[in-house]
Scaffold this motif. Structure first.
Motif, PDB file in Angstrom:
ATOM      1  N   LYS A   1       0.835  -1.191   0.000  1.00 43.40           N
ATOM      2  CA  LYS A   1       0.000   0.000   0.000  1.00 43.40           C
ATOM      3  C   LYS A   1       0.874   1.246   0.000  1.00 43.40           C
ATOM      4  CE  LYS A   1      -3.796  -2.341   2.079  1.00 43.40           C
ATOM      5  NZ  LYS A   1      -4.305  -2.883   3.256  1.00 43.40           N
ATOM      6  N   ASP A   2       0.229   2.410   0.046  1.00 41.98           N
ATOM      7  CA  ASP A   2       0.938   3.679  -0.060  1.00 41.98           C
ATOM      8  C   ASP A   2       2.067   3.823   0.940  1.00 41.98           C
ATOM      9  OD1 ASP A   2      -1.988   5.603  -0.957  1.00 41.98           O
ATOM     10  OD2 ASP A   2      -0.585   4.471  -2.192  1.00 41.98           O
ATOM     11  N   ASN A   3       1.920   3.295   2.158  1.00 38.76           N
ATOM     12  CA  ASN A   3       2.989   3.456   3.141  1.00 38.76           C
ATOM     13  C   ASN A   3       4.186   2.568   2.805  1.00 38.76           C
ATOM     14  OD1 ASN A   3       1.716   1.047   3.798  1.00 38.76           O
ATOM     15  ND2 ASN A   3       2.018   1.315   5.982  1.00 38.76           N
ATOM     16  N   ASN A   4       4.086   1.736   1.795  1.00 36.19           N
ATOM     17  CA  ASN A   4       5.193   0.882   1.386  1.00 36.19           C
ATOM     18  C   ASN A   4       5.826   1.379   0.099  1.00 36.19           C
ATOM     19  OD1 ASN A   4       4.721  -0.712   3.594  1.00 36.19           O
ATOM     20  ND2 ASN A   4       3.280  -1.998   2.496  1.00 36.19           N
ATOM     21  N   LYS A   5       5.666   2.659  -0.164  1.00 32.12           N
ATOM     22  CA  LYS A   5       6.249   3.273  -1.347  1.00 32.12           C
ATOM     23  C   LYS A   5       7.377   4.199  -0.925  1.00 32.12           C
ATOM     24  CE  LYS A   5       1.996   3.215  -4.019  1.00 32.12           C
ATOM     25  NZ  LYS A   5       0.998   4.024  -4.710  1.00 32.12           N
ATOM     26  N   SER A   6       8.331   4.352  -1.806  1.00 38.12           N
ATOM     27  CA  SER A   6       9.463   5.214  -1.532  1.00 38.12           C
ATOM     28  C   SER A   6       9.646   6.150  -2.715  1.00 38.12           C
ATOM     29  CB  SER A   6      10.714   4.355  -1.326  1.00 38.12           C
ATOM     30  OG  SER A   6      11.841   5.155  -1.209  1.00 38.12           O
ATOM     31  N   LYS A   7       9.847   7.413  -2.440  1.00 39.53           N
ATOM     32  CA  LYS A   7      10.073   8.371  -3.512  1.00 39.53           C
ATOM     33  C   LYS A   7      11.565   8.582  -3.691  1.00 39.53           C
ATOM     34  CE  LYS A   7       6.128  10.041  -5.041  1.00 39.53           C
ATOM     35  NZ  LYS A   7       5.775  10.181  -6.426  1.00 39.53           N
ATOM     36  N   ASP A   8      12.006   8.493  -4.919  1.00 39.12           N
ATOM     37  CA  ASP A   8      13.397   8.726  -5.297  1.00 39.12           C
ATOM     38  C   ASP A   8      13.528  10.211  -5.645  1.00 39.12           C
ATOM     39  OD1 ASP A   8      15.458   8.096  -8.059  1.00 39.12           O
ATOM     40  OD2 ASP A   8      16.046   7.721  -5.994  1.00 39.12           O
ATOM     41  N   PRO A   9      14.692  10.825  -5.402  1.00 40.54           N
ATOM     42  CA  PRO A   9      14.846  12.233  -5.755  1.00 40.54           C
ATOM     43  C   PRO A   9      14.498  12.507  -7.223  1.00 40.54           C
ATOM     44  CG  PRO A   9      16.727  11.513  -4.475  1.00 40.54           C
ATOM     45  CD  PRO A   9      15.875  10.310  -4.739  1.00 40.54           C
ATOM     46  N   GLY A  10      14.665  11.528  -8.111  1.00 37.46           N
ATOM     47  CA  GLY A  10      14.333  11.692  -9.513  1.00 37.46           C
ATOM     48  C   GLY A  10      12.847  11.520  -9.767  1.00 37.46           C
ATOM     49  N   SER A  11      12.042  11.520  -8.739  1.00 38.05           N
ATOM     50  CA  SER A  11      10.584  11.404  -8.739  1.00 38.05           C
ATOM     51  C   SER A  11      10.078  10.071  -9.286  1.00 38.05           C
ATOM     52  CB  SER A  11       9.939  12.586  -9.469  1.00 38.05           C
ATOM     53  OG  SER A  11      10.079  12.443 -10.859  1.00 38.05           O
ATOM     54  N   GLN A  12      10.915   9.037  -9.273  1.00 42.91           N
ATOM     55  CA  GLN A  12      10.449   7.699  -9.589  1.00 42.91           C
ATOM     56  C   GLN A  12       9.823   7.105  -8.340  1.00 42.91           C
ATOM     57  OE1 GLN A  12      13.915   5.573 -11.018  1.00 42.91           O
ATOM     58  NE2 GLN A  12      12.855   5.201 -12.945  1.00 42.91           N
ATOM     59  N   GLU A  13       8.744   6.353  -8.524  1.00 44.68           N
ATOM     60  CA  GLU A  13       8.091   5.729  -7.392  1.00 44.68           C
ATOM     61  C   GLU A  13       8.558   4.284  -7.269  1.00 44.68           C
ATOM     62  OE1 GLU A  13       3.872   6.589  -5.978  1.00 44.68           O
ATOM     63  OE2 GLU A  13       3.716   4.816  -7.249  1.00 44.68           O
ATOM     64  N   PHE A  14       8.903   3.852  -6.065  1.00 40.16           N
ATOM     65  CA  PHE A  14       9.346   2.494  -5.810  1.00 40.16           C
ATOM     66  C   PHE A  14       8.326   1.825  -4.899  1.00 40.16           C
ATOM     67  CE2 PHE A  14      13.620   2.171  -7.541  1.00 40.16           C
ATOM     68  CZ  PHE A  14      13.894   3.496  -7.839  1.00 40.16           C
TER      69      PHE A  14
ATOM     70  N   TYR B   1      16.707  -7.241   1.525  1.00 38.59           N
ATOM     71  CA  TYR B   1      17.048  -7.081   0.109  1.00 38.59           C
ATOM     72  C   TYR B   1      15.734  -7.055  -0.659  1.00 38.59           C
ATOM     73  CZ  TYR B   1      19.817  -7.534  -4.143  1.00 38.59           C
ATOM     74  OH  TYR B   1      20.428  -7.310  -5.357  1.00 38.59           O
ATOM     75  N   ILE B   2      15.421  -5.902  -1.246  1.00 38.18           N
ATOM     76  CA  ILE B   2      14.109  -5.619  -1.812  1.00 38.18           C
ATOM     77  C   ILE B   2      14.121  -5.762  -3.325  1.00 38.18           C
ATOM     78  CG2 ILE B   2      12.292  -3.878  -2.031  1.00 38.18           C
ATOM     79  CD1 ILE B   2      12.734  -4.223   0.874  1.00 38.18           C
ATOM     80  N   LYS B   3      13.092  -6.446  -3.852  1.00 35.40           N
ATOM     81  CA  LYS B   3      12.790  -6.452  -5.284  1.00 35.40           C
ATOM     82  C   LYS B   3      11.704  -5.410  -5.469  1.00 35.40           C
ATOM     83  CE  LYS B   3      11.848  -7.720  -9.576  1.00 35.40           C
ATOM     84  NZ  LYS B   3      11.460  -6.504 -10.224  1.00 35.40           N
ATOM     85  N   TRP B   4      12.002  -4.364  -6.252  1.00 35.90           N
ATOM     86  CA  TRP B   4      11.062  -3.270  -6.475  1.00 35.90           C
ATOM     87  C   TRP B   4      10.165  -3.591  -7.657  1.00 35.90           C
ATOM     88  CZ3 TRP B   4      11.002  -0.152  -2.508  1.00 35.90           C
ATOM     89  CH2 TRP B   4      12.167   0.049  -1.766  1.00 35.90           C
ATOM     90  N   LYS B   5       8.880  -3.375  -7.497  1.00 37.00           N
ATOM     91  CA  LYS B   5       7.901  -3.652  -8.555  1.00 37.00           C
ATOM     92  C   LYS B   5       8.184  -2.773  -9.773  1.00 37.00           C
ATOM     93  CE  LYS B   5       3.058  -4.191  -9.452  1.00 37.00           C
ATOM     94  NZ  LYS B   5       1.861  -4.668  -8.881  1.00 37.00           N
ATOM     95  N   SER B   6       8.111  -3.379 -10.945  1.00 35.27           N
ATOM     96  CA  SER B   6       8.293  -2.698 -12.241  1.00 35.27           C
ATOM     97  C   SER B   6       9.715  -2.186 -12.443  1.00 35.27           C
ATOM     98  CB  SER B   6       7.292  -1.542 -12.408  1.00 35.27           C
ATOM     99  OG  SER B   6       5.982  -2.011 -12.280  1.00 35.27           O
ATOM    100  N   HIS B   7      10.671  -2.729 -11.709  1.00 34.35           N
ATOM    101  CA  HIS B   7      12.077  -2.346 -11.888  1.00 34.35           C
ATOM    102  C   HIS B   7      12.910  -3.600 -12.110  1.00 34.35           C
ATOM    103  CE1 HIS B   7      11.649   1.918 -10.899  1.00 34.35           C
ATOM    104  NE2 HIS B   7      10.769   1.531  -9.987  1.00 34.35           N
ATOM    105  N   CYS B   8      13.987  -3.482 -12.840  1.00 34.26           N
ATOM    106  CA  CYS B   8      14.846  -4.629 -13.144  1.00 34.26           C
ATOM    107  C   CYS B   8      15.680  -5.017 -11.917  1.00 34.26           C
ATOM    108  CB  CYS B   8      15.748  -4.326 -14.328  1.00 34.26           C
ATOM    109  SG  CYS B   8      16.910  -2.986 -14.034  1.00 34.26           S
TER     110      CYS B   8
END
Length: 167
Positions: free
Chosen positions: A5-18, A36-43
């Motif tokens: 959910k929203d509280n499990n999101k992290s904002k990157d300075p480049g405004s990418q959402e993790f 060790y985190i696998k980020w959704k929609s990221h390689c």
């Protein structure tokens, strides 16, 4: 896969959402648990080690712990067949929780509530990382530690007056 959910999101300075897709591993670094985190929609190259608040991320941490416990008997069996007879702490990893492995609870690090109920994050002797333990188990196995945990976090307000008769 578990989308957070929203509280499990992290904002990157480049405004990418993790958004956390899943936890792949955990370690203890400087007396703090990192995942060790696998980020959704990221390689895979974006996977990273992060500290997670056990209360805010209780669901994803619990899912990781449960998967680790499920995999452990298979790993332990293969290690036993390849073992030279030496004792290894790795052979104990995942063979049930700390209480089931006969370890002594050292401290309660936190409390979380998830879909299975109230859980305590407990550090055990010889265990590198704390484990999520159902409250029902903790209250049965270490009732005094549970009481001390809550007593140490209770604050009393008295509108400037000293509280009397509480000692």
């Amino acid at each position: 896969m578990s989308e957070m959910k929203d509280n499990n999101k992290s904002k990157d300075p480049g405004s990418q959402e993790f958004v956390i897709e899943k936890i792949l591993d955990q370690r203890l670094r400087n007396d703090k648990v990192e995942y060790y985190i696998k980020w959704k929609s990221h390689c895979k190259s974006k996977n990273s080690w992060k500290e997670l608040d056990p209360l805010a991320f209780a669901n994803v941490i619990e899912q990781f712990q449960l998967k680790r416990i499920e995999k452990a008997p298979k790993k332990a069996a293969s290690k036993a067949s390849n073992s030279d007879g030496g004792n290894s702490l790795d052979g104990q990893t995942g063979m049930g929780n700390g209480f089931q492995r006969g370890l002594e609870a050292l401290e309660i690090c936190g409390v979380a509530y998830n879909n299975t109920g109230l859980m305590y994050l407990i550090r055990f002797e010889g265990g590198a990382e704390p484990e999520l333990i159902p409250a029902k188990v903790a209250k049965t196995k270490i009732p005094q530690m549970v009481i001390q945990y809550y007593e140490s976090r209770t604050t009393w307000e008295s509108d400037g007056e000293k509280l009397k008769n509480l000692k």
